[in-house]
Design a protein around this motif. Structure first.
Motif, PDB file in Angstrom:
ATOM      1  N   SER A 118     -12.824  15.694  -1.530  1.00 58.95           N
ATOM      2  CA  SER A 118     -13.280  17.147  -1.587  1.00 58.95           C
ATOM      3  C   SER A 118     -14.821  16.868  -1.054  1.00 58.95           C
ATOM      4  N   LYS A 119     -15.215  17.501   0.200  1.00 64.10           N
ATOM      5  CA  LYS A 119     -16.515  17.478   0.503  1.00 64.10           C
ATOM      6  C   LYS A 119     -17.443  18.333  -0.229  1.00 64.10           C
ATOM      7  N   GLU A 120     -17.153  19.321  -0.777  1.00 64.92           N
ATOM      8  CA  GLU A 120     -17.699  20.248  -1.538  1.00 64.92           C
ATOM      9  C   GLU A 120     -18.423  19.404  -3.005  1.00 64.92           C
ATOM     10  N   GLU A 121     -17.278  18.796  -3.501  1.00 64.36           N
ATOM     11  CA  GLU A 121     -17.535  18.375  -4.819  1.00 64.36           C
ATOM     12  C   GLU A 121     -17.849  16.582  -4.765  1.00 64.36           C
ATOM     13  N   GLN A 122     -17.760  16.112  -3.261  1.00 64.54           N
ATOM     14  CA  GLN A 122     -18.038  14.730  -3.253  1.00 64.54           C
ATOM     15  C   GLN A 122     -17.103  14.108  -4.206  1.00 64.54           C
ATOM     16  N   PHE A 123     -15.970  14.224  -4.161  1.00 64.00           N
ATOM     17  CA  PHE A 123     -14.829  13.503  -5.127  1.00 64.00           C
ATOM     18  C   PHE A 123     -13.878  12.909  -4.272  1.00 64.00           C
ATOM     19  N   TYR A 124     -13.679  11.771  -4.785  1.00 61.87           N
ATOM     20  CA  TYR A 124     -12.372  10.900  -3.885  1.00 61.87           C
ATOM     21  C   TYR A 124     -11.332  10.819  -4.822  1.00 61.87           C
ATOM     22  N   GLY A 125     -10.063  10.579  -4.138  1.00 63.08           N
ATOM     23  CA  GLY A 125      -8.878  10.585  -5.036  1.00 63.08           C
ATOM     24  C   GLY A 125      -7.967   9.543  -4.003  1.00 63.08           C
ATOM     25  N   VAL A 126      -7.174   8.694  -4.487  1.00 62.14           N
ATOM     26  CA  VAL A 126      -6.072   7.875  -3.970  1.00 62.14           C
ATOM     27  C   VAL A 126      -4.870   8.058  -4.796  1.00 62.14           C
ATOM     28  N   GLU A 127      -3.712   8.176  -4.340  1.00 62.82           N
ATOM     29  CA  GLU A 127      -2.388   8.490  -5.045  1.00 62.82           C
ATOM     30  C   GLU A 127      -1.451   7.674  -4.480  1.00 62.82           C
ATOM     31  N   ALA A 128      -0.452   7.044  -5.280  1.00 59.90           N
ATOM     32  CA  ALA A 128       0.652   6.288  -4.642  1.00 59.90           C
ATOM     33  C   ALA A 128       1.623   6.126  -5.684  1.00 59.90           C
ATOM     34  N   ASP A 129       2.868   6.542  -5.262  1.00 58.32           N
ATOM     35  CA  ASP A 129       4.116   6.286  -6.084  1.00 58.32           C
ATOM     36  C   ASP A 129       4.431   4.764  -6.241  1.00 58.32           C
ATOM     37  N   LYS A 130       3.957   4.013  -5.188  1.00 60.28           N
ATOM     38  CA  LYS A 130       4.405   2.509  -5.124  1.00 60.28           C
ATOM     39  C   LYS A 130       3.357   1.919  -4.145  1.00 60.28           C
ATOM     40  N   LEU A 131       2.750   0.560  -4.570  1.00 61.60           N
ATOM     41  CA  LEU A 131       1.850   0.106  -3.718  1.00 61.60           C
ATOM     42  C   LEU A 131       2.689  -1.106  -2.961  1.00 61.60           C
ATOM     43  N   ILE A 132       2.655  -1.409  -1.757  1.00 63.36           N
ATOM     44  CA  ILE A 132       3.375  -2.424  -1.095  1.00 63.36           C
ATOM     45  C   ILE A 132       2.252  -3.270  -0.126  1.00 63.36           C
ATOM     46  N   GLY A 133       2.737  -4.616  -0.771  1.00 64.51           N
ATOM     47  CA  GLY A 133       1.561  -5.544  -0.292  1.00 64.51           C
ATOM     48  C   GLY A 133       1.658  -5.650   1.304  1.00 64.51           C
ATOM     49  N   THR A 134       0.358  -6.171   1.916  1.00 63.29           N
ATOM     50  CA  THR A 134       0.519  -6.102   3.473  1.00 63.29           C
ATOM     51  C   THR A 134      -0.525  -6.949   4.123  1.00 63.29           C
ATOM     52  N   TYR A 135      -0.999  -7.100   5.189  1.00 64.24           N
ATOM     53  CA  TYR A 135      -1.944  -8.223   5.758  1.00 64.24           C
ATOM     54  C   TYR A 135      -3.073  -7.078   5.957  1.00 64.24           C
ATOM     55  N   MET A 136      -4.433  -7.526   5.612  1.00 61.57           N
ATOM     56  CA  MET A 136      -5.424  -6.592   6.005  1.00 61.57           C
ATOM     57  C   MET A 136      -6.558  -7.423   6.552  1.00 61.57           C
ATOM     58  N   LEU A 137      -7.321  -7.103   7.477  1.00 68.58           N
ATOM     59  CA  LEU A 137      -8.640  -7.796   7.760  1.00 68.58           C
ATOM     60  C   LEU A 137      -9.721  -6.787   7.538  1.00 68.58           C
ATOM     61  N   LEU A 138     -10.393  -7.040   6.282  1.00 66.32           N
ATOM     62  CA  LEU A 138     -11.613  -6.252   6.045  1.00 66.32           C
ATOM     63  C   LEU A 138     -12.640  -6.108   7.023  1.00 66.32           C
TER      64      LEU A 138
END
Length: 436
Positions: free
Chosen positions: A145-165
């Protein structure tokens, strides 16, 4: 707004023990959200930022008991997740940068994590992209929310993966690791931060039942588990405070012993100070700094060119100590180029040092050249304002070495990272008074 009144020019003597590591504490305290079982944490520093996070966890419903100074138990078995969407949380979460690290554990355990845009030092841009991109890679849906500067993340299930930061962010890596330990399958994080604080977090999580390998390297492999249990954890001494005391001893020509420093976790810090000509002796697990009555001389590179000290991800030199290096160089023999790569506003405090008589050329927002006085001209007392934690303690060191009486305002910034600093400095002979 509080003020320190400092009478400079006095030699100090004695021993001082570093507090528990601030940057580790902010990660470790968030990790208690990953389990409903009891977690005991030792050597927690009594500082503003950590106490704010403890208060936030308590409002979230974590049962917290103080056993003795620095030792607490935490149990997150009955959380009030409605608090995360309350107006009170939107205010509390903005109060410190470390609050961002509650998102990963909450997402992993409860399927959702929210945070307002966090606060912290005014040292330049500190992006949150690494945090959220990593969580999105694990399967979370992101909203903002840009107005409130409020972040959120949601997930029913997290799945492992490969990531390069994209960047080896310490807090970003911590957030992703805390989410991945409860994800389904294997997660590989390449270009992960590998600071001792992050290693401590991984070791704690493994004791809780996580399966993390590659600890201490920039590639972490995490095999997800279903649940985590309780544990007992003791924090490292604060390497930034240890570096601060090395600098203080040199600037005030004082003989100091810094006790219980966990030498093996200091990395290049002792050697960087040695390059400034400071004698850093190892005595068991202590550091001994003799009185530098004849000053200290900055080394040159092998080809004779001017020494450059810059920050880099671990095992490089921590950016949190560059402010200290800059101040210490003002009284050395020789010159040094200080290159602050990470934050574009962190060197702006040098104007205060120039007012005190230091010879510093601010080349650009990231680089400053310091020409040392070799004590032939001492710094002069003045009135200053602390802009952030590390610049604040650097100005305090400058004031303790200066001739005359200085005042430093906005010392709440210093209190955010240093426990009872005035009391501890008085114990080794400093003339410092807190005025509220």
């Amino acid at each position: 707004m509080g003020t320190f009144k400092i009478e400079g020019g006095h030699q100090l003597k004695g021993s001082i023990q570093p507090q528990g590591a601030k940057n580790e504490a902010l990660q470790i305290l968030c990790a208690v959200l990953l389990t409903p079982e009891l977690v005991t944490i030792n050597n927690i520093p009594d500082i503003v930022d950590v106490n704010k996070l403890i208060s936030l966890l308590r409002k979230l419903g974590v049962k917290i008991e103080k056993l003795k100074h620095g030792t607490y138990t935490f149990q997150a078995d009955n959380l009030n997740l409605d608090y995360l969407e309350s107006d009170e949380f939107k205010i509390d979460g903005r109060g410190l940068r470390g609050s961002i690290m509650i998102v990963g554990p909450l997402l992993a355990r409860f399927g959702k994590g929210y945070i307002p845009k966090p606060g912290g030092d005014k040292i330049g841009r500190r992006r949150l992209d690494t945090h959220f991109e990593g969580l999105i890679n694990l399967g979370a849906k992101f909203r903002y929310s840009k107005e409130e500067q409020f972040y959120g993340v949601e997930a029913d299930k997290l799945i492992g993966t490969y990531m390069l930061l994209e960047e080896a962010s310490v807090t970003g890596t911590a957030n992703i690791v805390m989410a991945a330990v409860l994800a389904e399958g294997k997660t590989t994080i390449y270009n992960a931060a590998c600071e001792p604080y992050l290693q401590q977090l991984c070791k704690m999580l493994n004791r809780m039942g996580a399966r993390i390998s590659g600890v201490g390297s920039n590639m972490l492999i995490i095999d997800g588990v279903e649940t985590l249990g309780g544990t007992d954890h003791t924090m490292l001494p604060d390497m930034i405070e240890i570096g601060s005391w090395i600098g203080l001893a040199a600037m005030t020509k004082s003989e100091l012993t810094i006790t219980n420093v966990s030498w093996n976790d200091l990395g290049v810090i002792p050697n960087v100070f040695r390059k400034l000509g400071i004698t850093v002796e190892r005595q068991g697990d202590n550091i001994f700094i003799p009185a530098h009555t004849n000053g200290y001389e900055i080394q040159s590179f092998i080809d004779g060119s001017i020494l450059t000290i810059s920050d880099a991800p671990w095992p490089g030199f921590t950016p949190d100590l560059l402010s200290i290096i800059l101040v210490v160089a003002t009284q050395a023999r020789g010159s040094v180029l200080v290159h602050q790569k990470m934050f574009e506003s962190r060197l702006f405090f040098v104007d205060k040092l120039i007012d005190m008589g230091a010879k510093i050329i601010l080349c650009d927002p990231h680089r400053a050249t310091v020409i040392g006085h070799d004590y032939k001209s001492t710094l002069k007392a003045t009135t200053m304002t602390s802009p952030d934690i590390r610049a604040g303690v650097s100005l305090l060191i400058a004031a303790l070495s200066a001739k005359g009486t200085s005042t430093i305002q906005n010392i709440e910034q210093i209190d955010r990272g240093y426990e009872r600093i005035d009391e501890r400095l008085r114990a080794i002979g400093a003339k410092i008074e807190r005025i509220d």
